[in-house]
Each structure stands twice: as structure tokens, then as C-alpha cells.
Write an enzyme that holds these catalytic residues in place. Structure first.
Site, short mmCIF file in Angstrom:
data_model
loop_
_atom_site.label_atom_id
_atom_site.label_comp_id
_atom_site.label_asym_id
_atom_site.label_seq_id
_atom_site.Cartn_x
_atom_site.Cartn_y
_atom_site.Cartn_z
N SER A 36 7.05 10.23 39.23
CA SER A 36 8.38 9.70 38.98
C SER A 36 9.02 9.17 40.25
CB SER A 36 9.26 10.81 38.43
OG SER A 36 9.45 11.80 39.44
N LYS A 37 10.05 8.44 40.06
CA LYS A 37 10.87 7.92 41.14
C LYS A 37 11.42 9.14 41.90
CE LYS A 37 12.50 3.71 42.19
NZ LYS A 37 11.72 2.47 42.20
N ARG A 38 11.99 8.94 43.03
CA ARG A 38 12.61 10.01 43.80
C ARG A 38 11.58 10.73 44.65
NH1 ARG A 38 17.25 8.87 45.01
NH2 ARG A 38 16.10 8.90 46.93
N GLN A 39 10.31 10.59 44.31
CA GLN A 39 9.29 11.22 45.14
C GLN A 39 8.38 10.15 45.72
OE1 GLN A 39 7.32 14.82 44.19
NE2 GLN A 39 8.68 15.33 42.52
#
Length: 480
Positions: free
Chosen positions: A255-258
RNA sequence: GGCGCGUUCGUCUAGCGGCUAGGACGUGGCCCUCUCAAGGCCAAAACACGGGUUCGAUUCCCGUACGCGCUACCA
């Protein structure tokens, strides 16, 4: 006898960018079909108008094209099974839902979202499994009619058998068992008249004569519903293959954010499509031998669903970087200059000629992981004047031995013609025999004088790139 | 919570009853070399646990643990 050529589809919903997991799903579909002489279909699943993003479908198509994945049928491409955009197929879904209604395999549900939400909350509070309580399944015909006459909005739900179980085969996971009592009466048509994914994908896959459904593992839990729908319609179901998920470093769903998850992110950073595709192909599949470098065409020949693994794979950016570096280095100079061009200009370097750009970029090819890395290496070329940052460097250049080297080199270089790496190397040799200084003591003062850096590519090459005049100028600037 | 799926080096993986458990990325060392990068060589590093089945389990079966996914009028 051989099986008929497969027809597969990649069916993204246009909610924004192309996720790398989506890229891999598209890739596996493409490779599977291409390897068997089949066809690849692009279908846009835009039945959720609340999540529709303007231009997303076009972006998806262009990103897929960038990656080299070509479709045989789809929006803007054509084909005999269109339209390929689900929002343009509403009547088809309605007709099929109506058929199920007529045959008693589906029913109208008049529960409002609020009621359903309240019911769910109550179930959770009572520690019961949240599931639709099927209250509308028992509505009499008269009840249904009067509510419809009153203009009450409704959804259409499928009538899942109350007891029993079903088995189905998955090309990746083998036999899977699911009990009907754990399957909800899924909504097939929403109150806005649009179908849910479940109805639309089954109807479309059948009508588009899809033979193999290759999709992410997140669909595995709803696969029984889909099989049931094929049964309801009396259709033969396609073969299913549920791919393992792509994961973050902490093993949660990527996912996004990582980190970056959009293919567009990697594209804009200059990652080569061939490298990204090669890397992603090996996340959940392997050829069975030790090979790792594959072109798209080679993957087409080698890929098989049988060798897809079951467990999720961590998206390791380090390995992607390695692939990209490999591909970057393998590029012909002209192409390398092409992909590095934007970053060279951003670093303030303008090549006078294409040949010049190629010479410069080739000098640093082995230093690059990503094209943007070129910028840092070009700084020495654009330096107006060389300033030694550390005392250590200044002392080194100021030493009497260093000064001897610099003076001798400058004197010899003054009249040297032609000026290219071999001549410069010979010149350095000459300085060595004239001064008796060799090794680091010989090279380091020159290197520092030319670039202000202790590290860099071959000194002769650097001098060549700088040109004779600039080389001499920089050397003289360090003579006390 | 329920249901489902999964579990070999830190990561991607090979292995489909008998192997010194192989390769790649990353990490460390050595070589090459004016330096760095690249390249070459070497090294450390894994079968989640417990029961079976079997002459023999990483491999087959069952549990347990852990992880992930799903559990919407989203896909």
C-alpha cells in the site's frame, strides 16, 4: 487435441493510478495468453460511480502501454465483444438480473443502507457474525409489488443456498471448499441500477468468452459467489487462478504510505519499463531454473501458471534497483543518453552534440541505479572553478610532490594534440617517468584538481570529457 | 470474531520422500585498480512448532502458532 486459444482479461476500475500489483496481474494475464496464442482483453470496471476518477481509464491504458502490455480488445481498441466499459453495459446486467428474478434465483431487497448498517452493528455488538439477515428473501409477491408501487428503492440480491457446501478448483491453489452458510446473499444490482462487481464480472466474462480468470487473491473469498452465479445462469465457468498478493516490507498488503505503489511513480523516476516488468514478473513466479533476466518476449515463452507460487511476495525495492541498474548498463549509449537527458539538463548540463551527451553518460553508466543518479556525477563538468572542500585535500594538492606533478602535467598538456583518453593516459605516464612520482601520489592531485573529488571514473576519461583547455586551466588553478 | 488462504536464508525463490538444502538481491571479505562504481571470487545466512505416515521427512496427513486476505448497495 489442443485446448482452444485462451481469452483473458485485465479488468481494473478507474479509480486513479495503476498499482504495481495491478501491473503484475495484467502482466500474468498477458504472458499466459500470449504464450498460448490467445487474446488479452482490457475491460474497465466503472460500476461504482462514487469512486470514478476523470481520466483514470486513459491513464491506465497509457501506463500499461508504457510497460509494453498490449491488448487485443478494449476501449479505444475495439473488438467483437464490446462495449468494454461496464458503465455502457447496464441494460445487459439488468436483463440478466431480471432473468434470475424470474427464475427465483434472486430477489428484491428493500432494506436501506441505514437499516443494514444498524443490523450489522447490532450483530457485531452481540458478537455474532455480521451477515445480511435475509429478511427480504421471505417477502410475499404482494409485499414486493406494493413496495415497488410505492416507489421504494431496492437492490437485487442473489439467493444463496442455505445449507450445503461447494467445491471449486483454482489453478494456483488447487481444490477449495466453502460452506454456503458463510456466504451472504450478495447484492447483484445496486439501488442506483448499476451492477456490483460480482454480477458484472460474471456476466461479462461469460459474454466476452473469457476462458481464464487470473486475478488477485483478494478475490478468493468471493469466488464461490461467482461460481454459484455461473450455475444459476447455466453457464460453464472459466478456469480461475488467484495470484498471491504483493506485500510491504512488514508483509501487509502492498500500500501507499510505505513507499511507491503506483507504476507511474516508478515511471517518473526513470525506472525502465523492461526492468520493472522483469522484476515484477519474478514476484510470485519463477522459471524453474536460475535465470533472472528476461525480456517481455522471453517471459511470454517461459511463463506458466503452474509455476506461480501461493504465498505473498514482498516488493523489495533493492532488488528492483538491481534490475534497473542491469538494464541501464545494457542500454546502447544513445538510448542511455535519451533516458538520462532530462536529469542531465536538470543538473545544468547541456550537451553540445548527441555524441557529447553519449560520451558523458557512458562514462557514468556503471554508477547509475536510476537515471536521476546522473546529476550528482555531472557536477564536476559544470563547475566554474574547482574548490577543495577539506583541509586534507588542500594539503594533499599543496604538497611539493603534488605541485611537481601538476606543473609537469600542465606543461605537457599545453601542446598535446589530439586530446583523448589514450593520449592523456600516455601523458600521465610521461609525468610519472619525469617526476618519479607514481600511484596515488601521481593521480590524486590531478583528480582533485579536475573534479574536487577523490572518487570518480578513469582520470583519462575525465580529462577527455573536460577537454584540453579546461583541463589545463583547472590544473594551473591549483598550482601555487 | 467467522470464513478462506498461506508459512525454505533479512528479501525474491529452487526443491515435487533419501541433497553438504541450490540460485539471486542485500550484507561482509578478497581480487582487479590512482580512487569510486562496475566486474570476478569467497563467506555468513533458512526448512515456524508438535504429532503422525514411512526404513527415511523440507517434501505427504493432522493439529498448534503466526501472517495475510475477505467479511459493503467498493472493486
Amino acid at each position: 487435441m489442443s485446448a482452444p486459444a485462451p481469452r483473458v482479461r485485465f479488468a481494473p476500475s478507474p479509480t486513479g493510478y495503476l498499482h504495481v500489483g495491478g501491473l503484475r496481474t495484467a502482466l500474468y494475464n498477458y504472458l499466459f495468453a500470449r504464450g498460448l496464442g490467445g487474446r488479452v482483453i482490457l475491460r474497465i470496471e466503472d460500476t461504482d460511480r462514487t469512486r470514478f476518477v476523470e481520466g483514470a481509464a486513459e491513464n491506465l491504458a497509457s501506463t500499461l502501454a508504457w510497460a509494453g502490455i498490449a491488448f487485443d480488445e478494449g476501449p479505444g481498441i475495439g473488438g467483437d465483444f464490446g462495449p468494454y466499459v461496464q458503465s455502457e453495459r447496464s441494460e445487459i446486467y439488468s436483463a440478466h438480473a431480471q432473468q434470475l428474478l424470474n427464475e427465483g434465483k434472486a430477489y428484491r431487497c428493500f432494506c436501506t443502507p441505514e437499516e443494514l448498517e444498524a443490523s450489522r452493528e447490532k450483530q457485531v455488538a452481540e458478537k455474532r457474525d455480521p451477515a445480511y439477515d435475509r429478511r427480504c428473501r421471505a417477502l410475499s409477491e404482494a409485499d414486493v409489488q406494493s413496495r415497488m408501487d410505492n416507489g421504494m428503492p431496492f437492490t437485487i440480491r442473489m439467493k444463496v443456498p442455505l445449507v450445503g457446501q461447494m467445491y471449486f478448483h483454482d489453478l494456483v491453489r488447487g481444490e477449495i471448499t466453502m460452506h454456503f452458510d458463510s456466504i451472504d446473499d450478495q447484492v447483484l444490482i445496486k439501488s442506483d441500477g448499476f451492477p456490483t462487481y460480482h454480477l458484472a464480472n460474471v456476466v461479462d466474462d461469460h459474454l466476452m468468452e473469457i476462458t481464464h480468470v487470473i486475478r488477485g487473491e483478494e478475490w478468493l473469498p468471493s469466488a464461490p459467489k461467482h461460481h454459484l452465479l455461473y450455475d444459476f445462469f447455466g453457464w460453464e465457468a472459466p478456469a480461475f487462478a488467484h495470484l498471491p498478493l504483493l506485500l510491504n516490507a512488514d508483509r501487509t498488503k502492498l500500500s501507499k504510505r510505505q513507499g511507491d505503489v503506483a507504476v507511474e511513480d516508478y515511471r517518473s523516476k526513470g525506472y525502465l519499463p523492461a526492468a520493472l516488468v522483469n522484476f515484477v514478473a519474478l514476484l510470485g513466479w519463477n522459471p524453474g531454473d536460475d535465470r533472472e533476466l528476461f525480456t517481455l518476449a522471453e517471459l511470454e515463452k517461459t511463463f506458466s501458471l503452474e509455476r506461480v507460487s501461493k504465498a505473498g511476495a514482498v516488493f523489495d525495492i533493492e532488488k528492483l534497483n538491481w534490475f534497473n541498474a542491469q538494464y541501464l548498463r545494457a542500454l546502447p549509449p544513445a538510448e542511455l543518453a535519451e533516458v538520462c537527458g532530462p536529469w542531465m539538463r536538470a543538473a545544468g548540463f547541456e550537451a553540445e552534440t548527441p555524441a557529447r551527451a553519449e560520451a558523458v553518460v557512458s562514462a557514468f553508466a556503471s554508477y547509475l541505479t536510476v537515471p536521476s543518479d546522473i546529476g550528482a556525477h555531472l557536477r564536476f563538468l559544470t563547475l566554474g572553478q574547482v574548490t577543495l572542500e577539506s583541509a586534507e585535500d588542500r594539503d594533499l594538492v599543496a604538497s611539493s610532490d603534488s605541485q611537481k606533478v601538476l606543473v609537469r602535467f600542465a606543461d605537457l598538456a599545453e601542446t598535446q594534440d589530439p586530446w583523448a583518453t589514450p593520449e592523456v593516459k600516455a601523458l600521465i605516464k610521461q609525468v610519472q617517468s619525469d617526476t618519479g612520482i607514481k600511484g596515488k601520489g601521481l593521480f590524486m592531485p590531478l583528480r582533485l584538481a579536475l573534479s574536487a573529488e577523490q572518487h570518480g571514473p578513469d582520470l583519462g576519461l575525465m580529462a577527455e570529457l573536460l577537454g584540453r583547455e579546461e583541463t589545463v586551466r583547472r590544473i594551473r588553478a591549483q598550482i601555487i
